[in-house]
Write a protein that holds these residues in place. Structure first.
Motif, short mmCIF file in Angstrom:
data_model
loop_
_atom_site.label_atom_id
_atom_site.label_comp_id
_atom_site.label_asym_id
_atom_site.label_seq_id
_atom_site.Cartn_x
_atom_site.Cartn_y
_atom_site.Cartn_z
N GLU A 121 -20.10 -3.78 -2.56
CA GLU A 121 -19.49 -3.31 -3.80
C GLU A 121 -19.38 -1.79 -3.86
O GLU A 121 -18.41 -1.25 -4.37
CB GLU A 121 -20.31 -3.81 -5.00
CG GLU A 121 -20.38 -5.33 -5.12
CD GLU A 121 -19.00 -5.94 -5.35
OE1 GLU A 121 -18.15 -5.27 -5.97
OE2 GLU A 121 -18.77 -7.09 -4.91
N VAL A 166 0.87 -1.18 0.00
CA VAL A 166 0.00 0.00 0.00
C VAL A 166 0.90 1.23 0.00
O VAL A 166 1.90 1.30 0.73
CB VAL A 166 -0.94 0.01 1.22
CG1 VAL A 166 -1.77 1.28 1.26
CG2 VAL A 166 -1.84 -1.21 1.20
N ARG A 185 -11.36 -0.35 -0.61
CA ARG A 185 -11.65 -1.72 -0.18
C ARG A 185 -10.46 -2.64 -0.43
O ARG A 185 -10.05 -3.41 0.46
CB ARG A 185 -12.87 -2.22 -0.93
CG ARG A 185 -13.28 -3.64 -0.57
CD ARG A 185 -14.31 -4.14 -1.55
NE ARG A 185 -13.73 -4.17 -2.91
CZ ARG A 185 -14.44 -4.26 -4.03
NH1 ARG A 185 -15.76 -4.29 -3.96
NH2 ARG A 185 -13.85 -4.25 -5.21
N ASP A 186 -9.86 -2.56 -1.63
CA ASP A 186 -8.75 -3.45 -1.95
C ASP A 186 -7.55 -3.18 -1.05
O ASP A 186 -6.90 -4.12 -0.56
CB ASP A 186 -8.36 -3.28 -3.41
CG ASP A 186 -9.46 -3.72 -4.36
OD1 ASP A 186 -10.36 -4.47 -3.90
OD2 ASP A 186 -9.44 -3.31 -5.53
N ALA A 187 -7.26 -1.91 -0.83
CA ALA A 187 -6.12 -1.59 0.05
C ALA A 187 -6.38 -2.06 1.48
O ALA A 187 -5.48 -2.61 2.14
CB ALA A 187 -5.86 -0.09 0.02
N THR A 188 -7.60 -1.90 1.96
CA THR A 188 -7.92 -2.29 3.33
C THR A 188 -7.87 -3.81 3.49
O THR A 188 -7.34 -4.33 4.49
CB THR A 188 -9.30 -1.76 3.73
OG1 THR A 188 -9.32 -0.34 3.53
CG2 THR A 188 -9.60 -2.07 5.17
N LEU A 189 -8.42 -4.54 2.54
CA LEU A 189 -8.38 -6.01 2.63
C LEU A 189 -6.95 -6.53 2.57
O LEU A 189 -6.61 -7.52 3.23
CB LEU A 189 -9.22 -6.61 1.51
CG LEU A 189 -10.73 -6.33 1.58
CD1 LEU A 189 -11.46 -6.97 0.40
CD2 LEU A 189 -11.31 -6.84 2.89
N SER A 190 -6.11 -5.86 1.77
CA SER A 190 -4.71 -6.27 1.72
C SER A 190 -4.02 -6.04 3.06
O SER A 190 -3.25 -6.90 3.53
CB SER A 190 -3.99 -5.49 0.62
OG SER A 190 -2.62 -5.83 0.58
N SER A 198 -5.16 -8.78 5.49
CA SER A 198 -4.51 -10.08 5.27
C SER A 198 -3.12 -10.11 5.89
O SER A 198 -2.72 -11.10 6.51
CB SER A 198 -4.43 -10.37 3.77
OG SER A 198 -5.72 -10.40 3.21
N ALA A 226 -13.77 0.91 -4.46
CA ALA A 226 -12.98 -0.29 -4.73
C ALA A 226 -11.53 -0.10 -4.34
O ALA A 226 -10.87 -1.04 -3.83
CB ALA A 226 -13.11 -0.66 -6.21
N ALA A 227 -10.99 1.11 -4.56
CA ALA A 227 -9.59 1.36 -4.22
C ALA A 227 -9.38 1.25 -2.71
O ALA A 227 -8.42 0.63 -2.23
CB ALA A 227 -9.18 2.73 -4.73
#
Length: 942
Positions: free
Chosen positions: A801, A573, A737-742, A745, A734-735
């Motif tokens: 979404e 990130v 969400r993807d950064a937060t999920l990464s 993990s 989406a940006a």
């Protein structure tokens, strides 16, 4: 010892010692009545021989059959003086009974029943002058006369020495020859009356008889002197004049106690000689009284009481140095005195050093022993904690393995919203306990019918606050709230010092710990903590319960500003330009000057302290304030520019930097001290910052990451989040969400689970949106909990979404949260009166439309803290509601004469509301300009 007191003609034993009288009882035997001295001695010898024969005969009868003699004690121990007389010699002596007197005079004297100075001569025989032994006080002579040879006589008859005479016992045992009777005087005439004599009348005694009281007794000068003398004598030049008639008369009068008197006189002579007193008159009677006390060396005041001319002697004794000038051996005594004082000074100094050394040694030994015991105790405690921690980690492994079944079964959730920061941070947070109880809305977990909630609070919660959330639960259809909700308060909370976290208060409250153990016994339970530290791990280990949260060591490492940078790098990130893990001011200045010289496009740089939160440890430096950069950068080399920036920062960093929260760190010195102790980071600030979204997520124990919400922070003051608005529209969902999920993990890979929040900053660069991750919180934040409260109150569902929340009518819902507002004068408002005025003002929640204002309560409004959550169906409605609510609260505070705003963030909340209002107006103007029209005055003010 033979009983010499058997003669009935003996007078009773009269003791002049201490004014006491010792009574000798009459003899029981009459054989000695009217007997002569020879008969007495003869009878004593006979009784002695018979007594010895009886003793021999008794010893012979005690012999055994084998002919061996059996020795027995010939005497038994006798009684001694009572305890009162042994302790106090001046106490009256007991009366001598016949039983004690039969044991012998010698035994009575040895045991103290008869004083040693008592004359027992009268008890040795009946007639005066015929006693076999004569006792008289010994003549104690001075020391210099003790070794002079002289002739001693057994009796003073004024004749030649009779030293060769001895007592002829045999002659005394012979009966005395008959003596001729003395001539009898003619019988006296007895007075008669008539023919009978007159009873009770005796003839007068003849002239010259002993009973004739009419005879004039002739007394000598010595007798008269002994009777009428004052017994005063003179001590001249340190010597008593013992050749004066007064002194000789004094000697004769007190001859029985002359030894003790001589000791007192010697002390007087020594005193007067020491001070060189030429002449002193001594009162002999006072000396005799002191001698009777027999207390050894007399005190100075006692000796002075014996001197008659004290008025003349006292000034001489008080003259400084007289004893060394006029006294006997004054020079010698002065030398001795000087030497003694010198020795005393040296020895006193040595003693002082020795005492200090001894005290220091004892202190060192004591502290060393305490340290050793402390280390032993700490080792034992660490072993116990390590054992509990090992057992707890095995429990956590099984909990993670069985999470798939646990989350669908009946379970007990223990919520501990503790803010376990350092003690310094806890004491510097205003309304600290209110912030710990700011997550009272956790009880909305009861919406799940399989969940029972135990909520721990730092103080007793008023019924008004509980009823507020209970009505919200009942409105959502939750039943059996009372049986499924337990609110516990540590019983020792009020007795513990300020600034203790809630978890530590629970650990120090044994009754609460027992209550938790009984509630969780036999149930599937786990703990949902707040800010995790070693205290939460200790609590979970003692209760033997799993915990949905990170390990304390991992949390402390990765929840810091430097730790968050590592997580972001592993998650790939984008982060701001900067450096982390800095622990020295010099290193900070070198790196900061390097960044300023190499990245001129960033006008501001932030300095963050690792362990701070909520914008507390922030300092901003504006490059445009540096004087060395006023020249053109093009004409200057980077190395030269870097050197100039470093030199200016080194000298004027305190004046060039701006500390954001000056209540915590009022000046640069305190800020850099905390920076050096805890470490920190430095990072760039975008030149065109658009918004600051925050993403809230939940990391399940099985590793799945759930994005709960994405909110947009309302910053007030600068770089500090005060409230939030939802939804955020500045950056694609989406940006974020993807950064937060990464990030989630990577956190799970580092054994981090539970609630977490990631803060971003969105800015524009070259006409494109860019996003940086700037901070990471590894606990349930107030804004994340407010989003759950929003979903619960509106019964809405989230769209993963788009990040929006839809109502039951499929309408987009919006809300604005003011943050937790604290002000000391909010507590002056009555709870019921405040809410009644809110209803009259229209500040309320519509239970049908599910829109309106929901208050975030930590307790009754008397606590001085409250939060405002405004929900609407359009983006403008929540902002309008928040403006009205803030205006209403401001009016209430003004009515209560609230002028002092120290320890208050109401002004920050008002600033955040105004910024939202201006943002909405700016968006409306932009939309109106696109349509080619202007906003009306009503649209400018909602």
């Amino acid at each position: 010892m033979p009983n010499y007191a058997a003669n009935a003609n003996l007078p009773p034993l009269m003791s002049s010692h201490r004014g006491m009288t010792v009574d000798v009882p009459p003899a029981t035997s009459t054989r000695l009545m009217n007997s002569s001295v020879a008969d007495v001695v003869h009878q004593v010898v006979e009784e002695g021989l018979n007594s010895s024969r009886r003793k021999k005969r008794q010893v012979g009868t005690n012999s055994s059959a084998a002919g061996k003699k059996k020795l027995n004690k010939l005497s038994k121990p006798h009684n001694v003086l009572p305890k009162a007389n042994r302790r106090d010699p001046t106490a009256p002596l007991p009366v001598v009974t016949e039983t004690e007197l039969n044991k012998g005079l010698f035994s009575c004297i040895n045991r103290g029943l008869i004083p040693p100075s008592f004359d027992v001569t009268g008890a040795m025989g009946g007639e005066a002058g015929l006693q076999p032994l004569a006792a008289e006080p010994i003549d104690l002579r001075p020391h210099e006369q003790k070794f002079v040879r002289c002739e001693h006589l057994t009796a003073d008859y004024g004749l030649a020495p009779l030293c060769n005479l001895k007592l002829d016992i045999e002659t005394m045992l012979k009966p005395p020859p008959p003596q001729p009777l003395p001539s009898q005087p003619p019988p006296a005439e007895v007075p008669v009356e008539g023919d009978k004599p007159v009873e009770g009348k005796l003839p007068p005694p003849p002239s010259g008889h002993l009973g004739d009281t009419t005879r004039d007794e002739t007394r000598t000068y010595t007798e008269l002197l002994d009777m009428y003398s004052l017994h005063e004598f003179v001590i001249r030049k340190g010597q008593a004049l013992d050749n004066t008639p007064e002194f000789q008369s004094y000697h004769r009068s007190y001859k029985s106690n002359w030894g003790s008197i001589t000791a007192v006189i010697t002390q007087l002579e020594r005193l007067l000689t020491e001070y060189g007193v030429p002449l002193a008159y001594i009162d002999g009677k006072v000396v005799a009284k002191l001698a009777q006390i027999d207390m050894g060396p007399m005190a100075h005041d006692q000796l002075m009481a014996c001197i008659t001319n004290r008025d003349d002697v006292t000034p001489l004794l008080k003259t400084p140095g007289r004893k060394y000038q006029d006294g006997m051996d004054g020079v010698h005594n002065a030398a001795v005195k000087v030497q003694s004082i010198a020795r005393m000074f040296l020895q006193r100094r040595r003693f002082k050093d020795l005492r200090e050394s001894n005290f220091a040694a004892l202190l060192i030994q004591r502290h060393w022993q305490i340290h050793q015991q402390h280390m032993v105790t700490r080792t034992q405690i660490n072993k116990g904690l390590l054992k509990e921690e090992t057992r707890w980690r095995r429990l956590m492994d099984s909990f993670i393995h069985d999470w798939g079944k646990i989350k669908d079964e009946k379970r007990l959730v223990i919520h501990i919203p503790s803010l376990s920061y350092t003690p310094e941070q806890c004491t510097s947070i205003p309304f600290y306990n209110c912030f710990q109880n700011a997550q009272l809305a956790r009880i909305i977990d009861l919406i799940d019918p399989n969940v029972e909630v135990v909520y721990l609070s730092p103080f007793p919660i008023e019924q008004e606050a509980l009823q507020y959330y209970t009505r919200l639960l009942q409105m959502a259809g939750v039943n059996d709230i009372t049986s499924r909700l337990q609110v516990l308060v540590p019983e020792n909370q009020g007795r513990l010092p300020e600034g203790l976290s809630l978890t530590k208060s629970v650990l120090y409250s044994q009754r609460n710990m027992k209550r938790l153990s009984s509630l969780t016994k036999g149930k599937q339970a786990y703990i949902v903590p707040g800010v995790v530290s070693k205290e939460e791990l200790q609590l979970a280990s003692r209760l033997r319960l799993p915990m949905i949260g990170p390990d304390p060591a991992i949390s402390h490492h990765f929840s810091s500003k430097s730790g968050a940078k590592r997580i972001f790098e592993l998650a790939d990130v984008v982060t701001p330009i900067g450096a982390y893990d800095m622990f020295e001011e010099g290193e900070l200045l070198v790196i900061l000057s390097k960044f300023i010289a190499e990245y001129p496009e960033h006008p501001r740089w932030l300095i963050k302290i690792d362990n701070e939160f909520n914008g507390r440890g922030l300092a901003c430096i504006d490059v445009r304030r540096l004087k060395c950069l006023e020249e053109e950068r093009v004409a200057m080399d980077v190395a030269v520019l870097r050197e100039k920036v470093y030199l200016e920062l080194k000298d004027y960093i305190g004046k060039r930097v701006k500390i954001i929260n000056q209540q915590v760190y009022p000046e640069w010195s305190s800020f850099i001290k905390a920076f050096n102790a805890n470490g920190g980071v430095v990072e760039a600030v975008p030149s065109e910052c658009i918004s600051s979204p925050v993403a809230n997520m939940y990391i399940h124990p099985d590793g799945s990451v759930q994005l709960l919400s994405v909110q947009e922070q309302v910053l007030s003051p600068q770089y500090c989040g005060m409230g939030v608005s939802f939804p955020q529209t500045t950056v694609p969902h989406a940006a974020v969400r993807d950064a937060t999920l990464s990030v989630g993990s990577v956190c799970y890979q580092k054994k981090i689970m539970g609630y977490a929040s990631v803060e971003y900053v969105v800015f524009s660069k070259n006409g494109q949106l860019r996003m940086w991750a700037v901070d990471l919180e590894l606990h349930l934040t107030n804004t994340s909990l407010v989003h759950r409260l929003f979903q619960f109150a509106t019964n809405s569902r989230a769209e993963p979404e788009t990040g929006l929340c839809l109502s039951e009518n499929q309408e987009n819902l919006h809300y604005v949260y003011s943050g937790l507002i604290y002000h000391p004068y909010i507590g002056s408002l009555r709870h019921s009166v405040f809410f009644n005025r809110c209803k009259l003002k229209g500040i309320a929640f519509d239970t049908v439309e599910r829109v309106g204002t929901v208050f975030h309560l930590v307790d009754s409004i008397l606590r001085g803290c409250i939060g405002v959550l405004c929900i609407g169906k359009t983006e403008d409605d929540p902002v309008r509601m928040l403006s009205e609510a803030m205006e209403f609260i401001q009016q209430q505070l003004n009515s209560s004469t609230a002028t002092d705003e120290c320890d208050s963030n109401f002004s920050n909340a008002a600033t955040a509301a105004r910024s939202l209002f201006q943002k909405v107006i700016a968006q409306r103007r932009g939309q109106a300009l696109k349509k080619g029209r202007l906003l009306s005055s009503k649209e400018n003010s909602f």
